[in-house]
Design a protein around this motif. Sequence first.
Motif, short mmCIF file in Angstrom:
data_model
loop_
_atom_site.label_atom_id
_atom_site.label_comp_id
_atom_site.label_asym_id
_atom_site.label_seq_id
_atom_site.Cartn_x
_atom_site.Cartn_y
_atom_site.Cartn_z
N UNK A 1 29.28 -45.79 35.04
CA UNK A 1 29.65 -46.51 33.83
C UNK A 1 29.84 -45.50 32.69
N UNK A 2 30.96 -45.59 32.02
CA UNK A 2 31.22 -44.73 30.87
C UNK A 2 30.55 -45.29 29.62
N UNK A 3 30.14 -44.41 28.73
CA UNK A 3 29.45 -44.81 27.51
C UNK A 3 30.36 -44.83 26.28
N UNK A 4 31.66 -44.94 26.51
CA UNK A 4 32.61 -44.93 25.40
C UNK A 4 33.01 -46.36 25.04
N UNK A 5 32.95 -46.68 23.76
CA UNK A 5 33.29 -48.02 23.29
C UNK A 5 34.77 -48.35 23.44
N UNK A 6 35.62 -47.34 23.55
CA UNK A 6 37.06 -47.57 23.60
C UNK A 6 37.66 -47.41 25.00
N UNK A 7 36.82 -47.41 26.04
CA UNK A 7 37.33 -47.33 27.42
C UNK A 7 36.65 -48.42 28.25
N UNK A 12 43.79 -48.73 32.28
CA UNK A 12 44.58 -48.20 33.39
C UNK A 12 44.17 -46.80 33.84
N UNK A 13 43.54 -46.03 32.98
CA UNK A 13 43.14 -44.67 33.34
C UNK A 13 41.63 -44.53 33.52
N UNK A 14 40.93 -45.65 33.63
CA UNK A 14 39.47 -45.62 33.70
C UNK A 14 38.97 -44.67 34.79
N UNK A 15 39.50 -44.77 35.99
CA UNK A 15 38.98 -43.95 37.09
C UNK A 15 39.20 -42.46 36.83
N UNK A 27 34.65 -34.43 27.35
CA UNK A 27 33.43 -35.04 26.82
C UNK A 27 33.69 -36.20 25.88
N UNK A 28 34.92 -36.44 25.49
CA UNK A 28 35.23 -37.47 24.51
C UNK A 28 35.37 -36.86 23.13
N UNK A 29 35.87 -37.66 22.20
CA UNK A 29 36.07 -37.17 20.84
C UNK A 29 34.84 -37.36 19.97
N UNK A 30 33.89 -38.15 20.44
CA UNK A 30 32.57 -38.29 19.82
C UNK A 30 31.65 -38.87 20.89
N UNK A 31 30.42 -39.11 20.53
CA UNK A 31 29.45 -39.62 21.50
C UNK A 31 29.85 -40.97 22.08
N UNK A 32 30.46 -41.82 21.27
CA UNK A 32 30.82 -43.17 21.71
C UNK A 32 32.32 -43.42 21.78
N UNK A 33 33.14 -42.39 21.54
CA UNK A 33 34.59 -42.58 21.50
C UNK A 33 35.28 -41.54 22.38
N UNK A 34 36.22 -42.03 23.20
CA UNK A 34 37.00 -41.14 24.05
C UNK A 34 38.41 -40.92 23.51
N UNK A 35 38.97 -41.90 22.84
CA UNK A 35 40.33 -41.85 22.28
C UNK A 35 41.37 -41.67 23.38
#
Length: 108
Positions: A1-7, A12-15, A27-35
């Motif tokens: 499970x990913x910890x990003x609020x925006x994924x 479509x690219x989850x995997x 690592x994402x653009x912040x702790x909770x955001x992947x963008x």
Amino acid sequence: QLQFDDVEKNHPYYSFIYTAVNTGIVTGTSEKKFSPDDYLTKAQAATIIVRAMGLEEASTESSAKTTFADDAKIPSWSKKPINIARSMGIISGNEDNELEPSKLMTRA
């Protein structure tokens, strides 16, 4: 499970995102955001390439400073990967020896 609020799991690219995060390539653009829908910057792209090749931890390149004229604009988290990418000929500066780390990458 990913910890990003925006994924969400139905993205479509989850995997692909899941695999890249869990292997340490991104690592994402912040702790909770992947963008996931944002373009990559040159600094992000260089970092991803170096991490995907498994070279970041193996290198003795500096993480404190680069030789680019705009070194002060290069994020600290990307300096070592940028030095590695430069030494491998993956990236280079413009005619003024600037990397322009915040410049967005395109598919061209």
